[in-house]
Design an enzyme around this catalytic site. Structure first.
Site, PDB file in Angstrom:
ATOM      1  N   HIS A  66     -14.582  -4.569  -1.624  1.00  0.00           N
ATOM      2  CA  HIS A  66     -14.949  -5.978  -1.657  1.00  0.00           C
ATOM      3  C   HIS A  66     -15.536  -6.331  -3.023  1.00  0.00           C
ATOM      4  CE1 HIS A  66     -18.941  -4.365  -0.986  1.00  0.00           C
ATOM      5  NE2 HIS A  66     -18.663  -3.992   0.256  1.00  0.00           N
TER       6      HIS A  66
HETATM    7  P1  TYD Z   1     -19.969  -2.991   4.656  1.00  0.00           P
HETATM    8  O1  TYD Z   1     -20.000  -4.184   3.766  1.00  0.00           O
HETATM    9  O2  TYD Z   1     -18.688  -2.698   5.371  1.00  0.00           O
HETATM   10  O3  TYD Z   1     -20.439  -1.705   3.857  1.00  0.00           O
HETATM   11  P2  TYD Z   1     -19.722  -1.076   2.559  1.00  0.00           P
HETATM   12  O4  TYD Z   1     -20.202  -1.886   1.403  1.00  0.00           O
HETATM   13  O5  TYD Z   1     -20.180   0.322   2.485  1.00  0.00           O
HETATM   14  O6  TYD Z   1     -18.267  -1.166   2.741  1.00  0.00           O
HETATM   15  O7  TYD Z   1     -21.135  -3.152   5.733  1.00  0.00           O
HETATM   16  C1  TYD Z   1     -21.112  -2.484   6.974  1.00  0.00           C
HETATM   17  C2  TYD Z   1     -21.776  -3.358   8.028  1.00  0.00           C
HETATM   18  O8  TYD Z   1     -23.159  -3.561   7.748  1.00  0.00           O
HETATM   19  C3  TYD Z   1     -21.158  -4.744   8.117  1.00  0.00           C
HETATM   20  O9  TYD Z   1     -21.080  -5.096   9.491  1.00  0.00           O
HETATM   21  C4  TYD Z   1     -22.138  -5.657   7.429  1.00  0.00           C
HETATM   22  C5  TYD Z   1     -23.458  -4.943   7.644  1.00  0.00           C
HETATM   23  N1  TYD Z   1     -24.424  -5.115   6.546  1.00  0.00           N
HETATM   24  C6  TYD Z   1     -25.588  -5.843   6.743  1.00  0.00           C
HETATM   25  O10 TYD Z   1     -25.832  -6.397   7.834  1.00  0.00           O
HETATM   26  N2  TYD Z   1     -26.486  -5.957   5.717  1.00  0.00           N
HETATM   27  C7  TYD Z   1     -26.277  -5.372   4.518  1.00  0.00           C
HETATM   28  O11 TYD Z   1     -27.117  -5.492   3.595  1.00  0.00           O
HETATM   29  C8  TYD Z   1     -25.050  -4.623   4.307  1.00  0.00           C
HETATM   30  C9  TYD Z   1     -24.748  -3.987   2.987  1.00  0.00           C
HETATM   31  C10 TYD Z   1     -24.174  -4.528   5.355  1.00  0.00           C
END
Ligand code: TYD
Length: 135
Positions: A51
């Site tokens: 992302h």
């Molecule tokens: P995600 O964005 O998929 O993590 P990565 O960057 O490792 O790919 O996040 C995983 C899950 O956690 C998603 O449901 C969103 C949630 N999340 C939060 O609620 N707060 C946060 O600060 C982060 C980074 C993720």
């Protein structure tokens, strides 16, 4: 923009008792730290991230173990190794990032400049390319 992705070396104090690494917001980190999260238990074949963010800047630090970060600005790509606990990578806004090749003991600490807001994430790569073309 990819040239703004930079490794940062944090000051560390090591002695016979072990190591202490210092990471200060607005000093070693080029922003005010508003949020901290960490990622562990990701298998070697997992790719996380995938992302870009409209507003958030990040610094990623493998405080234990190792991983790789591939950054992409829509034109250029670069791979960084996170393999020492006193090294971080700074990621500016609007860079596409993949984190992968996690070691079994990897604990990837992430410092963010903003609170979590799902609306500032671009999770579709084609959309990201369109956004970057209009920059
Ligand atoms: P995600 O964005 O998929 O993590 P990565 O960057 O490792 O790919 O996040 C995983 C899950 O956690 C998603 O449901 C969103 C949630 N999340 C939060 O609620 N707060 C946060 O600060 C982060 C980074 C993720």
């Amino acid at each position: 923009m990819i040239e703004e992705c930079k490794l940062i070396e944090f000051p560390q104090h090591g002695d016979e008792r072990g190591h202490l690494v210092i990471v200060e917001g607005n000093q070693d980190i080029p922003f005010d730290i508003k949020r901290v999260f960490y990622i562990y238990g990701s298998d070697k074949d997992v790719i996380r991230g995938r992302h870009a963010n409209y507003n958030s800047e990040f610094v990623l630090i493998n405080v234990a173990g190792t991983s790789k970060v591939k950054v992409d600005d829509g034109t250029n790509q670069k791979v960084f190794d996170l393999d020492r606990p006193h090294i971080g990578i700074y990621l500016p806004k609007l860079v596409w990032k993949d984190m992968y090749d996690f070691s079994e003991d990897s604990v990837l600490l992430v410092l963010a400049s903003e609170h979590y807001d799902n609306n500032e994430y671009i999770r579709d790569y084609d959309e990201y390319i369109k956004v970057m073309k209009n920059q």
